[in-house]
Design an enzyme around this catalytic site. Structure first.
Site, short mmCIF file in Angstrom:
data_model
loop_
_atom_site.label_atom_id
_atom_site.label_comp_id
_atom_site.label_asym_id
_atom_site.label_seq_id
_atom_site.Cartn_x
_atom_site.Cartn_y
_atom_site.Cartn_z
N SER B 151 1.23 -5.62 3.70
CA SER B 151 -0.01 -5.77 2.87
C SER B 151 -0.23 -7.35 3.17
CB SER B 151 0.54 -5.24 1.41
OG SER B 151 -0.53 -5.38 0.62
N ASP B 227 -2.77 5.70 1.76
CA ASP B 227 -2.56 4.41 0.90
C ASP B 227 -3.83 4.23 0.26
OD1 ASP B 227 -2.76 1.65 0.74
OD2 ASP B 227 -1.44 1.34 2.33
N HIS B 260 1.16 3.12 -0.20
CA HIS B 260 1.17 1.93 0.22
C HIS B 260 2.63 1.16 0.09
CE1 HIS B 260 -0.65 -2.06 1.17
NE2 HIS B 260 -0.13 -2.55 0.16
#
Lengths: 280, 280
Positions: B151, B227, B260
């Site tokens: 991320s 995600d 995610h």
């Protein structure tokens, strides 16, 4: 009976789900986690039960246990129940200690007030939750179950397994409490949940069950030599001696340097799943 | 420079350590975790860097990343730094949001007050912490390093890697922020740390770096199709297009159903370590 899905997250070629349901055993809502690997329609998958230790919820092993890769490889369902009833009205330890009350159900049916109202974790693990799994997860092959656990949950896996040898094809434990009768955690919990008559404690003591004739084809136990609780609470020698005296097969592995936490559990999780796989 | 050991726990045939030290880059104490597999005296082990995402400390990947088995198998050191300076006097986002300030350092050297005092995560990651590792861990082979991240940390791994192609033999990312210039998280962070002149943001934007000529032998990116941030913040299409236009090799894998979180990261961690192993 309805099962509420709190989360369902894809991981390692399967789905990691957190469920909540109203338990008739504990008369409280209970949460448990289930990993189900992807599978063919109509396939039936073995079920591994994992009982957790003091202070734990299903989250601990689910996040830190490193079991999903091996379960996906073998096609195993992995079920992680909670460690006690929780919620308003559920009595806790008088001093909110970590070794009794909330998150410390010791997998017993409490008979002593006020704990006897909700602390029926034995019924929950042995009867109610298997029925829920069988009913709600058609892919679960209830003829191929095994059980493992950690610390207080290792005690749970050993005692549930020893009392139900026909149900579990494999029984193993990480750093279990081996004799509740002979350690402070166990003594406090058994006295609190069951009262002072120690004869009532024996069905919740792995060593006493073995002395009293319970048998399994084999037991696998991993134990860290640097475990901070090995001498005072866990006492693997008691299990080794009880098994040797009774002729109960035991594979007890002591690992230099390892402590009591999930860095230890996750290290040997793959070995345990492989050991279960040979027996499922 | 002294390194304080906060914990050192045996796991997967190695030692998982949490360190704290006083950083000259951030002028704060900083914590980072290191896994070192057991090795022969005098052996030199490659070093994998893992940069974490928004809200994370080193604990997230250390507890949930499932990297130790593969690192032990290959003999790799795994270093997980923190995501920002912390402590008294370190300014945070005005509204304590999760996308700026504490735990959201974006691996930049801030030039805008009041963040320019402490938010020097680029210097910390690129210069100071590698020096600490080289000095304090004699087994670390600094001629064989690689970097990965998740991320915001995927953005970090890509941008640090693209700016330092001679240092890192492999660069990969899990669900990275691919273009800070083109997403709300990045725009807020870059404006906050660097000011409004967007030309200053380009060295912290993976797509802009590639457009401006930075090159790596290959890049591996895994991305979950489910995600929750893929459309608004991550935008893997921007990286795919930038690489295609520039002739930058990219292995971009989109995984149906994955979201995610760390259930996604841990699923593909072994693949990433194997990919790094081929290049280390």
């Amino acid at each position: 009976m309805t099962l509420e899905t709190l989360s369902a997250i894809r991981s390692h070629g399967g789905t990691q789900t957190l469920y909540r349901h109203m338990s008739t055993s504990t008369k409280t809502p209970m949460e448990f986690s289930v990993f189900v690997p992807d599978h063919e329609d109509g396939a039936k998958l073995p079920v591994i039960w994992f009982l957790s230790g003091l202070t734990c919820t299903p989250a601990n092993v689910t996040e830190k246990g490193e079991f999903r890769a091996a379960c996906a490889r073998h096609g195993f369902i992995f079920v992680a129940p909670d460690t006690s009833p929780r919620g308003d009205g559920v009595p806790d330890d008088a001093e909110a200690a970590r070794d009794f009350g909330l998150a410390a159900g010791f997998y017993v049916n409490a008979t002593r007030a006020p704990f006897s109202e909700h602390y029926h974790m034995r019924d929950y693990i042995e009867t109610e939750l298997p029925d829920v799994i069988a009913r709600e997860l058609p892919c679960a092959d209830m003829s191929r179950q095994s059980i493992m656990g950690h610390s207080m949950g290792g005690h749970g896996a050993l005692t549930v397994g020893l009392r139900n040898p026909d149900r579990f094809k494999a029984v193993s434990a990480f750093a279990p409490i081996n004799s509740t009768i002979n350690c402070p955690w166990g003594q406090k919990a058994m006295a609190g949940y069951l009262g002072d008559d120690q004869s009532k404690w024996e069905e919740y003591d792995a060593c006493a069950l073995i002395k009293n004739g319970a048998r399994l084809p084999d037991i696998l136990v991993d134990q860290g030599a640097a475990d901070e609780y090995i001498e005072t609470e866990l006492k693997p020698d008691l299990l080794r001696d009880a098994c040797a005296e009774a002729g109960q097969p035991l594979t007890l592995r002591i690992h230099d340097g390892y402590n009591h936490g999930y860095y230890f559990v996750s290290t040997f999780m793959n070995d345990h799943i492989e050991w279960h796989a040979e027996r499922l």
